[in-house]
Write an enzyme that holds these catalytic residues in place. Structure first.
Site, PDB file in Angstrom:
ATOM      1  N   GLN B 127       0.841  -1.191   0.000  1.00 53.32           N
ATOM      2  CA  GLN B 127       0.000   0.000   0.000  1.00 53.32           C
ATOM      3  C   GLN B 127       0.878   1.244   0.000  1.00 53.32           C
ATOM      4  OE1 GLN B 127      -1.958   0.575   3.704  1.00 53.32           O
ATOM      5  NE2 GLN B 127      -3.409   2.082   2.960  1.00 53.32           N
ATOM      6  N   GLY B 128       0.592   2.175  -0.909  1.00 57.38           N
ATOM      7  CA  GLY B 128       1.333   3.435  -0.950  1.00 57.38           C
ATOM      8  C   GLY B 128       0.402   4.603  -0.665  1.00 57.38           C
ATOM      9  N   SER B 130       0.614   6.633   2.900  1.00 59.49           N
ATOM     10  CA  SER B 130       1.291   7.603   3.751  1.00 59.49           C
ATOM     11  C   SER B 130       2.523   8.172   3.068  1.00 59.49           C
ATOM     12  CB  SER B 130       1.726   6.950   5.064  1.00 59.49           C
ATOM     13  OG  SER B 130       0.613   6.545   5.805  1.00 59.49           O
ATOM     14  N   SER B 162       4.370  -1.742   4.419  1.00 62.24           N
ATOM     15  CA  SER B 162       4.704  -3.142   4.701  1.00 62.24           C
ATOM     16  C   SER B 162       4.717  -3.924   3.396  1.00 62.24           C
ATOM     17  CB  SER B 162       3.659  -3.761   5.626  1.00 62.24           C
ATOM     18  OG  SER B 162       3.445  -2.944   6.740  1.00 62.24           O
ATOM     19  N   GLU B 245      -9.776  -1.898   5.667  1.00 58.68           N
ATOM     20  CA  GLU B 245      -8.692  -2.108   6.624  1.00 58.68           C
ATOM     21  C   GLU B 245      -9.257  -2.206   8.033  1.00 58.68           C
ATOM     22  OE1 GLU B 245      -5.824   1.084   7.050  1.00 58.68           O
ATOM     23  OE2 GLU B 245      -4.334  -0.310   7.843  1.00 58.68           O
ATOM     24  N   GLU B 369      -5.098   9.201  18.350  1.00 58.47           N
ATOM     25  CA  GLU B 369      -5.649  10.568  18.325  1.00 58.47           C
ATOM     26  C   GLU B 369      -6.722  10.675  17.234  1.00 58.47           C
ATOM     27  OE1 GLU B 369      -2.473   9.760  18.511  1.00 58.47           O
ATOM     28  OE2 GLU B 369      -1.730  10.723  20.330  1.00 58.47           O
TER      29      GLU B 369
END
Lengths: 323, 386
Positions: B127-128, B130, B162, B245, B369
């Protein structure tokens, strides 16, 4: 696996909420008329022949309404010890009971009969004097009984495990009702109160404690409903589930009320606002009967000492190195 | 309300349990993860075994090679896998995120090209999303994509990815319109990780291992047919990915926590625990049970109404903080031995590793948060803070 309420249970909740909103101080006769006093009592004894799950709905709603009266003492505490004719009298609304499980007896002002634990059994108390004590939570009077002697034998003391599980679960459910309402008050206030030009719910110093309070309420409900299901189905895990539910939900209701009081600021600290009454019920639930510390000690003992054989498949800790 | 398995669920659980007993290679049991976790051929073999037994893509529609099973089976699968300490299918990103996104937004060609090899572990996905400048605030992505002669030309940097070091494909969120801001002008692409201009560098983390990677894209040419959804419609597609997710994640996490607490109890039995530590063990067990039944409530609502209950949103938040407390409590029970490094520590350094790794739990897949903001705003209805 199905963890939802039936339409009948949902309807009962709706009825209870509406009724208790309209009738904040219902009499025992009114509860009997609604059929609430005989929910889990067998049909041949004049009850509805339903289960503790339906009563669970009522305990939650009665907690929310801060109901004052002998419902918990009669249905949540004493019922498993009672004989068929006593149950019939409860279902019909003729009588109420309380049980002296410890020195402080709940609803001693209103319960007609008192049961006591003595030796190998549970008996109806004959004679004796009732002394009412001042209680922090005015919605659940406490008292002590002095003197008197065991009269009619009601049940064998083996029923005490069921009584413990049932009463702890009932209190956990009440705690959930109390905590929900306190949280609702806090959400409403944080969504409307303006300071520094913004609704205070915008500030994460206000909203995050409320998110945590919500988390506690949901976790409490999950435990309380699990325990209620265990009690209703006489599951092996009823005792430990009830201990988990009572210790967690009791403590959480107190914490949620404290967050709510803080969120409301000065208003939350006043005598006029209902938060103080919710808070005192939460404190009363937490301190009633076996303490959270003691319940957790029992849980720990059952995990560490007693379940050794059953959890053997996962012990000792096994580590396999990555790659 | 009935908390027992239905006959159908009980059969599924029993079959799975005995399949795991027979099929899980002993040296993979308790495989703890880390830099080389997924590199070995044994992990691909294990993933294929899961696939061949019908356990990959359990809830996917049958037409895409899935099992067409209800979510309750997926929940049981995750519980039993964790209890057997079986490592997950190597294609967790593919099965959990890329696949469902392709099913929801992909073309027929994309579905027939990508889904089957993904389930069979023949192709691995990463997964790209962030970036160094776009973490919790995902709408800040700056990796650019520019249409040029039937291709998107991609430039930029992704992080915390990952599996990127062994991945064949990446689901990539890019900014296709440099003038648009925030949620507009984003485009979602499927990128071949073997393409020219893609560079993967491992990121070493607090445990000393490298589970994550940085990915650098330099003039990478992505065929236009690799577009997922619309040009400029990437945000909506990305939300599908993130929804998945967080979907059934709660069950896997709860089951992992249950295993962790069972190990904690075994540790207390082995090394002794004082009354205060025992009190904390009971607290952790209680909260783990609460998470379990909260997941059940959410799942029951999903099965009945098609929408998961709001209570499901708290699972990851509660789990992450619980796992941090549990692992720290284990170190406390270990006493002075907690200071020993992996080579000399009791139990092969399991707890030392777990405690350090747990610090990532409140950061990855939604920081605590952000999750508290989500609860406050979307569940409680408090005013939005941004």
């Amino acid at each position: 696996m199905d963890f939802t309420f039936t339409p009948v249970q949902e309807a009962l909740r709706e009825q209870a909420r509406e009724f208790l909103a309209a009738t904040p101080e219902p009499t025992w006769a009114q509860l009997a008329e609604l059929g609430w006093t005989g929910v889990s009592i067998a049909e041949e004894d004049g009850g509805a022949g339903l289960s503790f799950l339906e009563e669970a709905v009522l305990f939650e709603e009665l907690g929310r309404a801060l109901y004052r009266g002998p419902y918990f003492a009669t249905i949540g505490l004493t019922l498993p010890a009672l004989l068929s004719e006593d149950r019939a009298a409860i279902a019909s609304g003729e009588t109420t009971w309380t049980l002296a499980l410890g020195p402080l007896v709940p609803d001693l002002d209103s319960a007609e009969h008192v049961a006591i634990v003595g030796g190998d059994g549970i008996y109806e108390l004959e004679g004796g004097e009732r002394e009412l004590l001042a209680a922090t939570d005015e919605s659940r009077p406490l008292g002590v009984v002095r003197g008197g002697e065991p009269g009619r034998r009601l049940a064998d003391s083996t029923v005490l495990a069921e009584i413990e599980a049932r009463s702890q679960t009932a209190l956990a459910l009440e705690a959930c009702g109390v905590a929900w309402l306190a949280l609702e008050d806090a959400i409403e206030y944080a969504s409307s109160r303006v300071q520094f030009g913004k609704k205070i719910g915008v500030y994460q110093a206000v909203s995050h404690p409320l998110a945590d309070a919500y988390t506690r309420v949901e976790l409490s409900r999950s435990l309380a409903l699990w325990a209620a299901w265990c009690v209703a189905t006489d599951d092996d895990q009823a005792s430990i589930a009830a201990a988990a539910a009572k210790s967690y939900a009791g403590e959480s209701a107190v914490a949620v009320c404290e967050t709510a009081i803080q969120s409301l600021g000065g208003i939350g600290f006043t005598w006029e606002h209902r938060l103080q009454r919710l808070y005192k019920r939460a404190l009363g639930i937490e301190s009633f009967g076996t303490s959270g510390t003691r319940l957790r000690a029992e849980i720990a003992a059952s995990l560490i000492e007693q379940d050794e054989a059953s959890s053997g498949s996962l012990a000792p800790v096994k580590v396999t190195q990555g790659g | 309300m009935d908390l027992r398995d239905t006959p159908d669920e009980a059969t599924f659980r029993a079959e799975l349990r005995s399949w795991l007993e027979e099929s899980l290679p002993q040296d993979l049991q308790g495989h703890r993860g880390g830099a080389t976790r997924f590199a070995g051929p044994e992990m691909r073999a294990w993933s294929r075994a899961l696939h061949d037994a019908g356990y990959a893509g359990l809830t996917w529609p049958e037409e895409y090679g899935g099992g067409g099973a209800p979510y309750t089976h997926q929940a049981i699968f995750l519980e039993e896998m964790a209890r057997a300490e079986a490592p997950p299918h190597i294609g967790v990103i593919g099965i959990g995120m890329a696949g469902p996104t392709i099913i929801a937004h992909g073309t027929d060609e994309q579905k027939s090209r990508y889904l089957a090899p993904l389930l069979a572990a023949d192709e691995i996905w990463c997964q790209g999303f962030s970036e160094p400048g776009a973490g919790s605030d995902l709408a800040g992505v700056r990796t650019s994509s520019r249409l040029d002669d039937g291709h998107f030309v991609v430039n930029g940097q992704k992080v915390w990815s990952s599996f990127a070091h062994i991945a064949d494909f990446c689901i990539l969120l890019t900014r296709s319109d440099p003038d648009a801001t925030r949620h507009a002008g984003l485009t979602y692409l499927i990128v071949d990780m073997h393409a020219s201009g893609v560079e993967v560098r491992p990121l070493r983390q607090i445990t000393g291992e490298a589970e994550f990677n940085e990915i650098f894209f330099s003039d990478v040419r992505v065929p236009a047919e690799n577009l997922l959804g619309e040009v400029g419609g990437g945000w909506q597609v990305a939300m599908t990915t993130l929804l998945h997710e967080r979907g059934t994640l709660g069950f896997a996490l709860q089951a992992q926590l249950e295993v962790q607490i069972r190990k904690l109890v075994a540790l207390a039995r082995d090394r002794g625990a004082d009354p205060l530590q025992r009190d904390r063990i009971a607290r952790e067990w209680t909260e783990m049970q609460a998470v379990r039944f909260t997941n059940y409530r959410s799942l029951s609502a999903l099965m009945k109404t098609g929408m998961p209950g709001p209570e499901g949103s708290i699972s990851k938040l509660v789990w992450s903080e619980a796992n941090q407390r549990v692992t720290k409590l284990a170190l406390e029970i270990l006493g002075p031995d907690a200071a020993l490094g992996e080579e000399n520590a009791p139990y092969g350094g399991y707890w030392q590793y777990q405690q350090l790794r747990s610090r990532g739990n409140t950061i990855e897949a939604g920081t605590s948060e952000v999750l508290r903001n989500i609860v406050a705003e979307r569940v409680l209805g408090l005013p939005y803070s941004r």
